[in-house]
Design an enzyme around this catalytic site. Structure first.
Site, PDB file in Angstrom:
ATOM      1  N   CYS A  43      22.019  12.348  23.253  1.00 58.97           N
ATOM      2  CA  CYS A  43      21.778  10.941  23.553  1.00 58.97           C
ATOM      3  C   CYS A  43      20.528  10.497  22.781  1.00 58.97           C
ATOM      4  CB  CYS A  43      21.633  10.705  25.056  1.00 58.97           C
ATOM      5  SG  CYS A  43      20.099  11.242  25.800  1.00 58.97           S
ATOM      6  N   CYS A 138     -16.192  13.572  -4.002  1.00 63.15           N
ATOM      7  CA  CYS A 138     -17.613  13.626  -3.621  1.00 63.15           C
ATOM      8  C   CYS A 138     -18.453  14.446  -4.589  1.00 63.15           C
ATOM      9  CB  CYS A 138     -17.759  14.185  -2.204  1.00 63.15           C
ATOM     10  SG  CYS A 138     -17.278  15.916  -2.051  1.00 63.15           S
ATOM     11  N   CYS A 198      -9.366  21.785  27.871  1.00 60.55           N
ATOM     12  CA  CYS A 198      -9.803  23.120  28.255  1.00 60.55           C
ATOM     13  C   CYS A 198     -10.219  23.927  27.032  1.00 60.55           C
ATOM     14  CB  CYS A 198      -8.708  23.838  29.040  1.00 60.55           C
ATOM     15  SG  CYS A 198      -7.387  24.510  28.041  1.00 60.55           S
ATOM     16  N   CYS A 214     -16.520  31.407  22.236  1.00 62.25           N
ATOM     17  CA  CYS A 214     -16.892  32.683  21.608  1.00 62.25           C
ATOM     18  C   CYS A 214     -15.828  33.184  20.640  1.00 62.25           C
ATOM     19  CB  CYS A 214     -17.152  33.740  22.674  1.00 62.25           C
ATOM     20  SG  CYS A 214     -15.677  34.211  23.612  1.00 62.25           S
TER      21      CYS A 214
END
Length: 292
Positions: A43, A138, A198, A214
């Site tokens: 669908c 740059c 999280c 860490c």
């Protein structure tokens, strides 16, 4: 004189309905979409939501057929995707596609300057040693291997820089900066940006799970014990209740699997002699000489 054949109204209700493999609903053909490459049909609403989710999450650039059992393992073409998503989502899809092309192209690399993000061309593709690359946007000159400022006559550092802060180039990378918004995946070294959420991260490129702070691997830490001790304690970013609920679900899954194995073990023990007996009879029948 032309005549129009009358069609009873009750025949309209007998029009065939097609089942969608995603939502299991039945819809008229007009509300369905067929994938050209594999001819699987879904669908339109479900297929649109599926495509939008993959693009928004950045999970895939080659969007495969939603049917896991698709015999042809088809993929949606770019024109099919463009017909069912909004312009801004399509723009994101093309951006992800381009980023993946650059990532796997040995002739190109990204400029490491966080304020630039231009694509740079490598001069000598066949050269296996580090070479200088100059960004045309740059004008920064950096090493093709470690992405630090070009260091002629010096080897690349053994520890690759993994984090940097906005506005800084790779020469000023931070090695132990918890608050850095952009870091590298410890496994494949792809840049990852974290806005919020999280601290348990998963690299979209190599699917490696790790701690944002860490960078320790969390691939085997199903219960997230890592955030109960050490410097990353209570840094997961979720409430204690949600962590306990997550652990309960994981333990429940393993306990259910163990219970299923325990219940099925007597049946397996009973069935083993029967299977061995059948195999012995079959092998004995094969060894019997043919009658002459």
């Amino acid at each position: 004189m032309t005549t129009t054949r009358y069609r009873p109204t009750w025949d309209l209700a007998l029009d065939p309905l097609v089942s969608c493999k995603l939502c299991l609903g039945e819809y008229p053909v007009e509300q369905m979409t067929t994938i050209a490459q594999c001819q699987c049909i879904f669908c339109t609403l479900c297929l649109k939501q599926y495509v939008e989710l993959l693009i928004k999450e950045g999970l895939e650039t080659a969007i495969s057929c939603p049917d896991a059992a698709c015999p042809k393992q088809g993929h949606l073409q770019e024109n099919e995707i463009e017909c069912m998503v909004a312009a801004e989502i399509m723009q994101r899809y093309k951006k992800l596609q381009f980023e993946r092309e650059v990532l796997f192209d040995p002739c190109r690399t990204w400029c490491p300057a966080s304020t630039c993000q231009a694509v740079c061309q490598l001069q000598d593709v066949g050269l296996q040693t580090p070479q200088p690359v100059q960004c045309k946007a740059c004008r920064m000159e950096f090493c093709s291997t470690c992405k630090a400022s070009w260091h002629p006559g010096q080897g690349c550092p053994e520890t690759m820089p993994i984090t940097f802060l906005p506005g800084e180039t790779s020469a000023a990378f931070k090695m132990e900066e918890d608050d850095a918004p952009i870091k590298r995946c410890p496994k494949c070294k792809v840049y990852i940006e974290r806005d919020e959420g999280c601290a348990q991260m998963m690299c979209k490129n190599c699917k490696h799970a790790f701690c944002w702070y860490c960078l320790e691997s969390l691939d085997d830490d199903f219960l997230l014990i890592h955030y109960d001790k050490g410097p990353c304690r209570n840094k997961l970013g979720h409430s204690r209740a949600s962590v306990i609920w997550h652990r309960t679900q994981v333990v429940g899954i393993f306990a259910g699997f163990g219970l299923l194995l325990l219940v099925a073990s007597p049946f397996l023990l009973l069935a083993t002699p029967f299977v061995l007996c059948c195999k012995c009879k079959c092998s004995k029948g094969d060894d019997d000489p043919l009658p002459t």
